[in-house]
Design a protein around this motif. Structure first.
Motif, mmCIF file in Angstrom:
data_model
loop_
_atom_site.group_PDB
_atom_site.id
_atom_site.type_symbol
_atom_site.label_atom_id
_atom_site.label_comp_id
_atom_site.label_asym_id
_atom_site.label_seq_id
_atom_site.Cartn_x
_atom_site.Cartn_y
_atom_site.Cartn_z
ATOM 1 N N PHE A 170 0.838 -1.191 0.000
ATOM 2 C CA PHE A 170 0.000 0.000 0.000
ATOM 3 C C PHE A 170 0.874 1.243 0.000
ATOM 4 O O PHE A 170 1.968 1.242 0.550
ATOM 5 C CB PHE A 170 -0.876 0.023 1.260
ATOM 6 N N ALA A 171 0.367 2.273 -0.639
ATOM 7 C CA ALA A 171 0.989 3.586 -0.506
ATOM 8 C C ALA A 171 -0.166 4.545 -0.259
ATOM 9 O O ALA A 171 -0.853 4.949 -1.178
ATOM 10 C CB ALA A 171 1.729 3.954 -1.793
ATOM 11 N N LEU A 172 -0.400 4.823 0.990
ATOM 12 C CA LEU A 172 -1.594 5.584 1.347
ATOM 13 C C LEU A 172 -1.278 7.064 1.266
ATOM 14 O O LEU A 172 -0.953 7.703 2.257
ATOM 15 C CB LEU A 172 -2.044 5.203 2.759
ATOM 16 N N GLU A 173 -1.362 7.592 0.033
ATOM 17 C CA GLU A 173 -0.904 8.962 -0.150
ATOM 18 C C GLU A 173 -1.990 9.998 0.084
ATOM 19 O O GLU A 173 -1.709 11.118 0.476
ATOM 20 C CB GLU A 173 -0.292 9.117 -1.543
ATOM 21 N N VAL A 174 -3.221 9.603 -0.174
ATOM 22 C CA VAL A 174 -4.311 10.554 0.006
ATOM 23 C C VAL A 174 -4.827 10.436 1.454
ATOM 24 O O VAL A 174 -4.951 9.335 1.979
ATOM 25 C CB VAL A 174 -5.457 10.264 -0.989
ATOM 26 N N ASP A 175 -5.092 11.580 2.057
ATOM 27 C CA ASP A 175 -5.554 11.598 3.455
ATOM 28 C C ASP A 175 -6.726 10.653 3.708
ATOM 29 O O ASP A 175 -6.768 9.947 4.706
ATOM 30 C CB ASP A 175 -6.017 13.015 3.837
ATOM 31 N N GLN A 176 -7.694 10.688 2.781
ATOM 32 C CA GLN A 176 -8.904 9.892 2.988
ATOM 33 C C GLN A 176 -8.618 8.392 2.933
ATOM 34 O O GLN A 176 -9.312 7.597 3.560
ATOM 35 C CB GLN A 176 -9.971 10.263 1.947
ATOM 36 N N GLU A 177 -7.595 8.022 2.162
ATOM 37 C CA GLU A 177 -7.206 6.609 2.139
ATOM 38 C C GLU A 177 -6.608 6.214 3.483
ATOM 39 O O GLU A 177 -6.906 5.157 4.042
ATOM 40 C CB GLU A 177 -6.128 6.361 1.068
ATOM 41 N N ARG A 178 -5.742 7.071 3.947
ATOM 42 C CA ARG A 178 -5.084 6.814 5.221
ATOM 43 C C ARG A 178 -6.106 6.747 6.362
ATOM 44 O O ARG A 178 -6.057 5.871 7.225
ATOM 45 C CB ARG A 178 -4.079 7.945 5.476
ATOM 46 N N HIS A 179 -7.055 7.657 6.272
ATOM 47 C CA HIS A 179 -8.091 7.741 7.279
ATOM 48 C C HIS A 179 -8.949 6.460 7.285
ATOM 49 O O HIS A 179 -9.265 5.890 8.322
ATOM 50 C CB HIS A 179 -8.954 8.960 6.969
ATOM 51 N N LEU A 180 -9.279 6.007 6.084
ATOM 52 C CA LEU A 180 -10.051 4.766 5.961
ATOM 53 C C LEU A 180 -9.233 3.590 6.483
ATOM 54 O O LEU A 180 -9.735 2.731 7.202
ATOM 55 C CB LEU A 180 -10.449 4.552 4.487
ATOM 56 N N ALA A 181 -7.937 3.582 6.128
ATOM 57 C CA ALA A 181 -7.075 2.483 6.580
ATOM 58 C C ALA A 181 -7.023 2.420 8.104
ATOM 59 O O ALA A 181 -7.146 1.342 8.698
ATOM 60 C CB ALA A 181 -5.668 2.659 6.013
ATOM 61 N N LEU A 182 -6.894 3.561 8.724
ATOM 62 C CA LEU A 182 -6.866 3.582 10.191
ATOM 63 C C LEU A 182 -8.179 3.061 10.769
ATOM 64 O O LEU A 182 -8.187 2.352 11.765
ATOM 65 C CB LEU A 182 -6.602 5.007 10.695
#
Ligand code: ARG
Length: 570
Positions: A480-492
């Motif tokens: 994974f490369a969670l570059e967009v905030d919303q992706e990171r937020h979803l991942a968390l």
């Protein structure tokens, strides 16, 4: 896999232990940083040192591999932010885990859950809803966690009211039972009216109580007819509601009847039994009325009949000795709090409830109408569960018709049933069980807001992405490369599932899981707005599909442990 949460918590624990063993950090996923740790303040208090200083010292001892920044916030919280690579590795591990990070209990327990427990020979009504729905969610959660659940549907199927019903059945004739009893409530009411107005009927009923309690064969045969009829009706309601209770779980008051003599004899032998006003009672220490007088738990009444408490005492023994319970849970309304406290206290005094057995009364508040009074029908009667569900199904079906789905009639009906159950169950489960809640079908069934159907829709929307993909998609080992905030937020959010599940189970509070799922659905909405999935390409698309796959599975598992269906299409 070990969840991100557990990994971090274990490391913090080690650092806390350096300062004082036995100090417990509490970790939460948090909005501002990724995780927030609490517990520094109480540790600082015990050490008599300034919290911020203690926090700094803890951070000095902690293994911070994977942690990007840690800040001491406010009076002594620790805000942790993770290194993207750490988060991405955790997420990749999650992808291959069918249990989504939730561990299976290393030492499975036998958990006896007493729930639903209506009084049979009456139809199930809104007063039976919460115990049934909450109990079922707990049973499913415990099972998912790997424990052995024994459901006990402690129905009221014994005692004086049945004598009356037997006499009424005799008057109507028992050749065609479904004809005589058909409508349980009406049958009960007719018997009641006769009992209150007809002295000879009353006399006959009195005699019948004696016959029932002394085990007269013909009386038991008639009793069985009424109980069987009621139980097959109950079974239908459970099926309609999608509740996992089975006929074999019905172990009601009558089951304990043969054990009651021993309960009395053994309490007596233990020197606990006291005669008071003709009744046999136990006075457990610490229970007094308003005037400070000791309160009795009545085991055998002055007419020699056994009380409600007697069968509960027998049930404790049966569950501990024969079912080998490690945990006893009673999902019963708060008005019975004192009854259970006293039963547990007496069982402990008698040596029937060892300390190793966790024993808890899982209380809940009331279901209110939109007028904030006890929920009643317009004519002031208690509302039957069957009619509540029926109305919910009708509304769900209307909503589906408006949405113009391409479903044929039977499929639409099926879906309407799933939506209706979700609406009713989620509204019940998503409020802290100790609180009352307002039964407002309109709000509960809405496809928007904090509702069951909304979460079902969030799941179905994810599944539709995979349908549109056209080919079967299988999670591969991804980076994974969670570059967009919303992706990171979803991942968390996805990584926080075990934490929410375990908190709900540990506190016997399904609403914690509901709060989590609703939050996840909102993270998803933000993600869709910022991150096109199917129209992205290559590795990015794979990664976003993987996030969608994880989210769909999380919603599906989360809803299923709550007893809520997660349809593929909506
Ligand atoms: N039948 C009872 C009632 O309707 C509830 C039974 C709860 N369970 C128990 N073990 N007492 O109030």
């Amino acid at each position: 896999m070990t969840s991100t949460y557990d990994t971090l918590l274990a490391r913090l624990q080690l650092a806390f232990d350096v300062l004082e063993s036995g100090a417990d950090p509490v970790l939460r996923t948090s909005e501002r940083s990724d995780y927030q740790a609490n517990g520094v303040m109480s540790l600082a208090k015990r050490l008599g040192r300034p919290p911020r200083e203690v926090a700094e010292e803890i951070m000095g001892h902690a293994d911070l591999d994977g942690v990007a920044t840690v800040e001491v916030a406010g009076p002594g919280f620790l805000n942790l932010t993770l290194i993207p690579a750490f988060l991405e590795r955790q997420l990749a591990a999650l992808l291959g885990d069918a249990r989504l990070g939730i561990a299976t209990a290393p030492e499975p327990k036998t958990v006896v859950i007493d729930y639903s427990a209506p009084n049979v020979a009456k139809e199930m009504h809104v007063g039976n809803l919460r115990s049934t729905v909450i109990g079922d969610a707990l049973a499913r959660s415990y099972r998912f966690a790997g424990h052995h659940v024994v459901a006990r549907n402690h129905v009221g199927d014994w005692g004086t009211p049945f004598a009356m019903l037997i006499e009424h059945l005799l008057d109507l004739g028992d050749d065609d039972v479904s004809l005589s009893i058909g409508d349980l409530d009406a049958f009960y009411k007719e018997a009641r009216v006769k009992f209150d107005s007809d002295d000879t009927f009353k006399e006959r009923s009195r005699g019948r109580v004696v016959a029932l309690q002394s085990g007269d064969a013909e009386t038991l045969r008639l009793w069985r007819i009424i109980v069987d009829q009621s139980i097959s009706y109950l079974d239908q309601v459970y099926q309609d509601l999608g509740v996992s209770l089975e006929i074999a779980d019905v172990v009601g008051e009558s089951y304990y009847n043969d054990m009651l003599e021993n309960v009395v004899a053994d309490l007596d032998a233990a020197g606990l039994l006291v005669e008071s006003g003709g009744a046999l009672c136990v006075f457990p220490p610490g229970f007094t009325n308003r005037d400070g007088e000791a309160l009795p738990l009545i085991v055998q009444k002055s007419d020699e009949g056994f009380g409600y408490a007697a069968s509960d005492l027998a049930a404790v023994r049966d569950r501990v000795d024969n079912l080998h319970a490690d945990e006893l849970l009673y999902v019963v309304g708060v008005p019975q709090a004192q009854h259970f406290e006293m039963v547990f206290a007496v069982a402990r005094l008698a040596g029937w409830l060892p300390d190793r057995v966790r024993c808890e009364h899982v209380t809940f508040g009331n279901v209110l109408g939109t007028d904030r009074k006890m929920f009643k029908s317009r004519s002031g009667e208690t509302v039957k569960l069957a009619s509540l569900l029926g109305e919910a199904i009708e509304r769900a079906d209307e909503a589906l018709k408006e949405r113009n789905t391409d479903l044929d009639e039977p499929a639409r009906m099926d879906l309407a049933v799933q939506i209706a159950r979700a609406a009713i169950k989620y509204a019940d489960l998503s409020t802290d069980r100790q609180h009352d809640y307002v039964f407002d079908l309109e709000r509960m069934i809405a496809f928007e807001g904090d509702t069951g159907p909304y979460l079902q829709y969030a799941h179905a929307r994810l599944r539709s992405i995979f349908r549109r993909l056209g080919e079967t998609w299988a999670p591969s080992s991804l980076t994974f490369a969670l570059e967009v905030d919303q992706e990171r937020h979803l991942a968390l959010g996805l990584l926080a599932f075990p934490e929410a599940f375990e908190a709900a189970l540990a506190h016997l509070q399904p609403h914690r899981l509901c709060v989590y799922l609703f939050d996840l659905a909102q993270r998803l909405t933000a993600f869709y707005d910022a991150c096109p999935v199917l129209s992205s390409e290559g590795a990015l698309r794979e990664q976003r599909l993987a996030l969608c796959d994880l989210a769909a599975r999380t919603l599906s598992v989360g809803l299923s442990v709550l007893g809520i269906d997660a349809p593929e299409k909506m």
